[in-house]
Write a protein that holds these residues in place. Structure first.
Motif, short mmCIF file in Angstrom:
data_model
loop_
_atom_site.label_atom_id
_atom_site.label_comp_id
_atom_site.label_asym_id
_atom_site.label_seq_id
_atom_site.Cartn_x
_atom_site.Cartn_y
_atom_site.Cartn_z
N THR A 105 -1.88 1.36 4.99
CA THR A 105 -3.26 0.92 4.84
C THR A 105 -3.39 -0.56 5.20
O THR A 105 -2.39 -1.29 5.23
CB THR A 105 -3.73 1.13 3.39
N LEU A 106 -4.61 -1.00 5.44
CA LEU A 106 -4.89 -2.42 5.64
C LEU A 106 -5.30 -3.10 4.34
O LEU A 106 -5.39 -4.32 4.28
CB LEU A 106 -6.02 -2.59 6.67
N PHE A 107 -5.53 -2.29 3.29
CA PHE A 107 -6.01 -2.84 2.02
C PHE A 107 -5.20 -2.25 0.85
O PHE A 107 -5.71 -1.44 0.07
CB PHE A 107 -7.51 -2.54 1.87
N PRO A 108 -3.95 -2.65 0.72
CA PRO A 108 -3.06 -2.06 -0.29
C PRO A 108 -3.51 -2.29 -1.73
O PRO A 108 -3.22 -1.46 -2.60
CB PRO A 108 -1.72 -2.74 -0.01
N PHE A 109 -4.23 -3.39 -1.99
CA PHE A 109 -4.60 -3.67 -3.38
C PHE A 109 -5.66 -2.71 -3.92
O PHE A 109 -5.89 -2.67 -5.13
CB PHE A 109 -5.08 -5.12 -3.50
N GLN A 110 -6.30 -1.97 -3.05
CA GLN A 110 -7.29 -0.99 -3.51
C GLN A 110 -6.66 0.09 -4.38
O GLN A 110 -7.33 0.73 -5.17
CB GLN A 110 -7.98 -0.33 -2.32
N PHE A 111 -5.36 0.29 -4.24
CA PHE A 111 -4.69 1.39 -4.92
C PHE A 111 -4.15 1.02 -6.30
O PHE A 111 -3.72 1.90 -7.05
CB PHE A 111 -3.53 1.90 -4.06
N ASP A 112 -4.13 -0.25 -6.61
CA ASP A 112 -3.45 -0.72 -7.82
C ASP A 112 -3.91 -0.01 -9.09
O ASP A 112 -3.11 0.57 -9.83
CB ASP A 112 -3.62 -2.23 -7.98
N SER A 113 -5.19 -0.07 -9.39
CA SER A 113 -5.68 0.48 -10.65
C SER A 113 -5.61 2.00 -10.67
O SER A 113 -5.33 2.61 -11.71
CB SER A 113 -7.12 0.03 -10.90
N VAL A 114 -5.85 2.63 -9.53
CA VAL A 114 -5.87 4.10 -9.47
C VAL A 114 -4.52 4.69 -9.82
O VAL A 114 -4.42 5.68 -10.56
CB VAL A 114 -6.29 4.56 -8.06
N PHE A 115 -3.45 4.09 -9.32
CA PHE A 115 -2.13 4.65 -9.53
C PHE A 115 -1.48 4.21 -10.84
O PHE A 115 -0.33 4.57 -11.11
CB PHE A 115 -1.21 4.27 -8.36
N LYS A 116 -2.20 3.45 -11.64
CA LYS A 116 -1.65 3.03 -12.93
C LYS A 116 -2.26 3.79 -14.10
O LYS A 116 -1.80 3.65 -15.24
CB LYS A 116 -1.92 1.52 -13.13
#
Length: 222
Positions: free
Chosen positions: A7-18
């Motif tokens: 992805t070009l925006f890896p930080f978008q996934f932080d909260s979802v995968f926690k």
């Protein structure tokens, strides 16, 4: 299972995968999920990954080089590379079951105006989560990951997803909890009867009825 997301925006996934089931599955090592920035593979001094499309038109197009190098870096013999795109195969629950049996999945998230057409030669399949357009493939890939991980052994009880909507091309039956009477609307007597066979039959009938009213196309398949 291992899932790598490009992805070009890896930080978008932080909260979802926690959070919730995904977070617990990762913590228990039932799945390994890694998010990688495509820009890290750009050979441009400024980490540029897109450019204007040949032939004119608005919007920037993702260049093939960074994506090719990213895929080749993470691809193994047993990898399945999936491109998230509105031009892909419509995603269904049966596909989630099939993907949950894979050992390694690489999800490629697009952005901007789309992918250079030659990138399609680098992937094994293309998936769409619906006939609508998102800003990028990140949200779509989150949906794919969530639908797959919950089917992995031990993540949730097998009975839970066997009885869910779309398992047999039927929508799920109505469910109720306390109180028995809420603003004059009561729980059906059969659910309070304790008669398991009658409850099973009622639920099947309700699933068929709901499917006929809301998704008759699924009822034809079932």
């Amino acid at each position: 299972m291992k899932i790598d997301i490009l992805t070009l925006f890896p930080f978008q996934f932080d909260s979802v995968f926690k959070e919730s089931i995904l977070g617990r599955a990762i913590e228990k090592k039932q799945v390994e999920i890694n998010v990688h920035n495509i820009r890290d593979f750009s050979l441009d001094p400024h980490k540029k990954v897109d450019d204007y499309g040949f032939g004119g038109g608005k919007g920037m197009v993702l260049m093939p080089q960074p994506i090719y190098d990213a895929i080749e870096h993470y691809r193994k013999k047993d990898s399945l590379v999936i491109m998230m795109t509105p031009q892909g195969i419509p995603y269904k629950q049966k596909m989630a079951y099939e993907l949950s049996k894979q050992k390694h999945i690489i999800l490629l998230c697009g952005h901007y105006e789309g992918f250079d057409e030659r990138i399609r030669d680098m992937v094994d399949m293309e998936i769409s989560i619906g006939d609508f357009i998102l800003t990028g493939g990140e949200i779509a890939s989150m949906a794919i990951v969530d639908s797959i991980v919950r089917l992995l052994p031990g993540v949730i009880e097998e009975e839970s997803h066997i009885q869910e909507s779309f398992h047999d091309d039927l929508l799920d039956y109505p469910v109720y909890t306390k109180p028995v009477d809420f603003h004059g609307k009561k729980v059906p007597d059969v659910l309070l009867s304790g008669h398991h066979e009658n409850i099973r039959k009622w639920r099947l009938e309700q699933s068929k009825l709901k499917t006929e009213l809301r998704r008759p196309d699924l009822l034809e398949k079932s």
